[in-house]
Scaffold this motif. Sequence first.
Motif, PDB file in Angstrom:
ATOM      1  N   ALA A   1      -1.627  -2.334  -5.257  1.00  0.00           N
ATOM      2  CA  ALA A   1      -1.973  -3.082  -4.483  1.00  0.00           C
ATOM      3  C   ALA A   1      -1.412  -2.759  -3.087  1.00  0.00           C
ATOM      4  CB  ALA A   1      -1.037  -4.595  -4.576  1.00  0.00           C
ATOM      5  N   ARG A   2       0.012  -2.052  -3.041  1.00  0.00           N
ATOM      6  CA  ARG A   2       0.472  -1.207  -1.965  1.00  0.00           C
ATOM      7  C   ARG A   2      -0.558  -0.189  -1.326  1.00  0.00           C
ATOM      8  NH1 ARG A   2       5.122  -1.399  -5.628  1.00  0.00           N
ATOM      9  NH2 ARG A   2       6.438  -3.094  -5.254  1.00  0.00           N
ATOM     10  N   GLN A   3      -1.067   0.649  -2.349  1.00  0.00           N
ATOM     11  CA  GLN A   3      -1.848   1.707  -2.048  1.00  0.00           C
ATOM     12  C   GLN A   3      -3.244   0.961  -1.335  1.00  0.00           C
ATOM     13  OE1 GLN A   3      -2.445   4.304  -5.428  1.00  0.00           O
ATOM     14  NE2 GLN A   3      -0.376   3.925  -6.098  1.00  0.00           N
ATOM     15  N   GLN A   4      -3.770   0.020  -1.942  1.00  0.00           N
ATOM     16  CA  GLN A   4      -4.999  -0.680  -1.296  1.00  0.00           C
ATOM     17  C   GLN A   4      -4.701  -1.248   0.159  1.00  0.00           C
ATOM     18  OE1 GLN A   4      -8.030  -0.627  -2.165  1.00  0.00           O
ATOM     19  NE2 GLN A   4      -7.500   0.572  -4.122  1.00  0.00           N
ATOM     20  N   ALA A   5      -3.419  -1.639   0.342  1.00  0.00           N
ATOM     21  CA  ALA A   5      -3.070  -2.249   1.482  1.00  0.00           C
ATOM     22  C   ALA A   5      -2.889  -1.357   2.636  1.00  0.00           C
ATOM     23  CB  ALA A   5      -1.790  -3.332   1.471  1.00  0.00           C
ATOM     24  N   ARG A   6      -2.188  -0.229   2.101  1.00  0.00           N
ATOM     25  CA  ARG A   6      -1.987   0.877   3.230  1.00  0.00           C
ATOM     26  C   ARG A   6      -3.328   1.779   3.596  1.00  0.00           C
ATOM     27  NH1 ARG A   6       1.686   3.330   0.174  1.00  0.00           N
ATOM     28  NH2 ARG A   6       0.300   4.580  -0.639  1.00  0.00           N
ATOM     29  N   GLN A   7      -3.925   2.258   2.572  1.00  0.00           N
ATOM     30  CA  GLN A   7      -5.129   3.218   2.846  1.00  0.00           C
ATOM     31  C   GLN A   7      -6.416   2.641   2.266  1.00  0.00           C
ATOM     32  OE1 GLN A   7      -2.492   5.707   0.807  1.00  0.00           O
ATOM     33  NE2 GLN A   7      -3.446   5.674  -1.013  1.00  0.00           N
ATOM     34  N   GLY A   8      -6.366   1.540   1.270  1.00  0.00           N
ATOM     35  CA  GLY A   8      -7.658   1.109   0.976  1.00  0.00           C
ATOM     36  C   GLY A   8      -8.135   1.908  -0.310  1.00  0.00           C
ATOM     37  N   ARG A   9      -7.387   2.726  -0.768  1.00  0.00           N
ATOM     38  CA  ARG A   9      -7.706   3.481  -2.278  1.00  0.00           C
ATOM     39  C   ARG A   9      -6.692   3.997  -2.860  1.00  0.00           C
ATOM     40  NH1 ARG A   9     -10.974   8.356   0.364  1.00  0.00           N
ATOM     41  NH2 ARG A   9     -11.761   6.745   1.947  1.00  0.00           N
ATOM     42  N   VAL A  10      -6.721   4.229  -4.134  1.00  0.00           N
ATOM     43  CA  VAL A  10      -5.381   4.906  -4.816  1.00  0.00           C
ATOM     44  C   VAL A  10      -5.239   6.306  -4.282  1.00  0.00           C
ATOM     45  CG1 VAL A  10      -6.106   3.525  -6.907  1.00  0.00           C
ATOM     46  CG2 VAL A  10      -7.171   5.797  -6.787  1.00  0.00           C
ATOM     47  N   ASN A  11      -3.802   6.860  -4.661  1.00  0.00           N
ATOM     48  CA  ASN A  11      -3.477   7.888  -3.953  1.00  0.00           C
ATOM     49  C   ASN A  11      -4.202   8.949  -4.589  1.00  0.00           C
ATOM     50  OD1 ASN A  11      -1.508   6.411  -2.534  1.00  0.00           O
ATOM     51  ND2 ASN A  11      -0.113   6.501  -4.198  1.00  0.00           N
ATOM     52  N   ALA A  12      -4.684   9.037  -5.698  1.00  0.00           N
ATOM     53  CA  ALA A  12      -5.517  10.118  -6.216  1.00  0.00           C
ATOM     54  C   ALA A  12      -6.869  10.517  -5.580  1.00  0.00           C
ATOM     55  CB  ALA A  12      -5.798   9.946  -7.749  1.00  0.00           C
ATOM     56  N   GLU A  13      -7.248   9.645  -4.846  1.00  0.00           N
ATOM     57  CA  GLU A  13      -8.590   9.519  -4.234  1.00  0.00           C
ATOM     58  C   GLU A  13      -8.331   9.798  -2.726  1.00  0.00           C
ATOM     59  OE1 GLU A  13     -10.981   6.136  -4.824  1.00  0.00           O
ATOM     60  OE2 GLU A  13     -10.618   6.287  -6.959  1.00  0.00           O
ATOM     61  N   LEU A  14      -7.170  10.053  -2.445  1.00  0.00           N
ATOM     62  CA  LEU A  14      -7.172  10.550  -0.797  1.00  0.00           C
ATOM     63  C   LEU A  14      -7.915  11.985  -0.603  1.00  0.00           C
ATOM     64  CD1 LEU A  14      -3.341   9.475  -0.294  1.00  0.00           C
ATOM     65  CD2 LEU A  14      -5.299   8.445   0.785  1.00  0.00           C
ATOM     66  N   GLU A  15      -8.532  11.750   0.543  1.00  0.00           N
ATOM     67  CA  GLU A  15      -8.898  12.866   0.973  1.00  0.00           C
ATOM     68  C   GLU A  15      -7.791  14.017   1.899  1.00  0.00           C
ATOM     69  OE1 GLU A  15     -11.998  13.821   0.633  1.00  0.00           O
ATOM     70  OE2 GLU A  15     -12.828  12.015   0.165  1.00  0.00           O
ATOM     71  N   ALA A  16      -8.450  15.329   2.086  1.00  0.00           N
ATOM     72  CA  ALA A  16      -7.082  16.049   2.456  1.00  0.00           C
ATOM     73  C   ALA A  16      -6.683  15.631   3.968  1.00  0.00           C
ATOM     74  CB  ALA A  16      -7.680  17.543   2.724  1.00  0.00           C
ATOM     75  N   ALA A  17      -7.477  15.251   4.534  1.00  0.00           N
ATOM     76  CA  ALA A  17      -7.100  14.782   5.944  1.00  0.00           C
ATOM     77  C   ALA A  17      -6.078  13.587   6.093  1.00  0.00           C
ATOM     78  CB  ALA A  17      -8.357  14.417   6.777  1.00  0.00           C
ATOM     79  N   ASP A  18      -6.356  12.696   5.116  1.00  0.00           N
ATOM     80  CA  ASP A  18      -5.343  11.565   4.992  1.00  0.00           C
ATOM     81  C   ASP A  18      -4.181  11.706   4.415  1.00  0.00           C
ATOM     82  OD1 ASP A  18      -7.722  10.156   5.565  1.00  0.00           O
ATOM     83  OD2 ASP A  18      -8.439   9.699   3.842  1.00  0.00           O
TER      84      ASP A  18
END
Length: 508
Positions: A425-442
């Motif tokens: 829930a913290r990840q979704q509120a912060r970035q809209g996806r789980v940490n493993a799916e973060l792009e390099a720019a994010d």
Amino acid sequence: MTLAVIASRALDGLDAPAVRVEVHLANGLPSFTLVGLADTEVKEARERVRAALAHSGLGFPHNKRITVNLAPADLPKESGRFDLPIALGILAANEQIDAGRLERHEFAGELSLAGELRPIRGALALAFAVRRAGSGRSLVLPAESAAQAALVDDVVVCGARHLLDVVAALQPGDGAEPLPRTAPPVLLASADGPDLRDVRGQAAVKRVLEIAAAGGHSLLMVGAPGTGKSMLAQRLPGLLPPMGEDEALASAAIASLASKGFDLAQWRVRPVRAPHHSASAAALVGGGSPPRPGEISLAHGGVLFLDELPEFPRSALEALREPLETGRVTLSRAARQATYPARFQLVAAMNPCPCGYLGSPPAAGRSCRCTPDMVLRYQGRLSGPLLDRIDLQVDVPNVPPAELMQAPPGESSRDVAARVAAARARQQARQGRVNAELEAADVPLHCVPDAAAGTLLQRAAERLGWSGRGLHRTLRVARTLADMEGAAAIGVPHVAEALQYRTTPLVR
């Protein structure tokens, strides 16, 4: 009327392009011709339609020259989904049903020789396409397929069990009864799966399993036979939160393309795929003609468990590299191309050597008999680029018999899943996806360590010779550890623990 046009749809990957089924009756030598780049399954519709109409007591124009065109002509058509529109086109051209009523619907369905409607593949893909088109037409499908398509909102889906049910709704005049609209099915919650409390000992590995669930990270477990690797992997799905509406629809749409279709009992249940290690590269990533989804796409939104990882063909393992990075796979063939989503969570297990007992404590008949060359060849089946894409790599040690017999049950999956849900829930509120799916720019935006943690990570990366990918993946794991604690910033303890899981237990 000698010409009738019926709306239907083909299947091209997850897309369902529109197809016009044009039926023309003319005088001349009796024949039944089907054109429009039709596959063998579609051409066999001639015999199914002829028998279904005769068995249903409907007139078949035996003395006419019948031409059926599936437009556009350059779009390949496959499967028996065009049986129903072809049969209705013949009846409309022969003035046995009201052709005007056909314009309000799109039809797809396979016919039995007795006129019964059989389910088709890709019902959800058809419903998605109808919704995107915004034509206002309803979708007429076999009853079983209609129950799946009804999961898609804003689409009117009508189900029928027999050809006569559809014909009765298309009779001329105002006395015809319309086809009943199929309501979305009532779906019950599935039973709980294996519980984490059944695993005695292995506290460190349970911790890693929780981290993998909290951040959606890939995981590799290395250990001797019988240490509990498969048992732990089977309990990962029970730690994951239920699927959201869009995620569940995407997963169900892919499952509906498979030969067995989508089971409504699995609605909002994260898929778990565990192919045998003899699976080929095409079985894992997809293939065939037309291209169909493989195990990685069928595991979209869920878990892909690869046991005995080094025993898989090298080509199959290397084919996982791009999907692990991008979350999708594009299958290209000479005449067709299809793109399927493949955002899965990889969980792999393997022995440290061919005999399996490298590093195990000495015991009767259980000491490692492998030479160093044998160990290197065995572990060398996993390439560096593949291991570089696995976030968490952990050793699974033997549990002493005394601890195995006397240790009390650990935390239940329900308790761990609650913490996982809070972290996600913290990840979704912060970035809209789980940490493993973060792009390099994010990563620089959301995974910023404090000064001391940044210095520690930089020194470790320089000493271990990490790639940029390895550095980013370690930051993502550290961000997950911070989320599990509710910390706003990544500190030294988070980076230090993430470094432990990045150091592979293999002899490289």
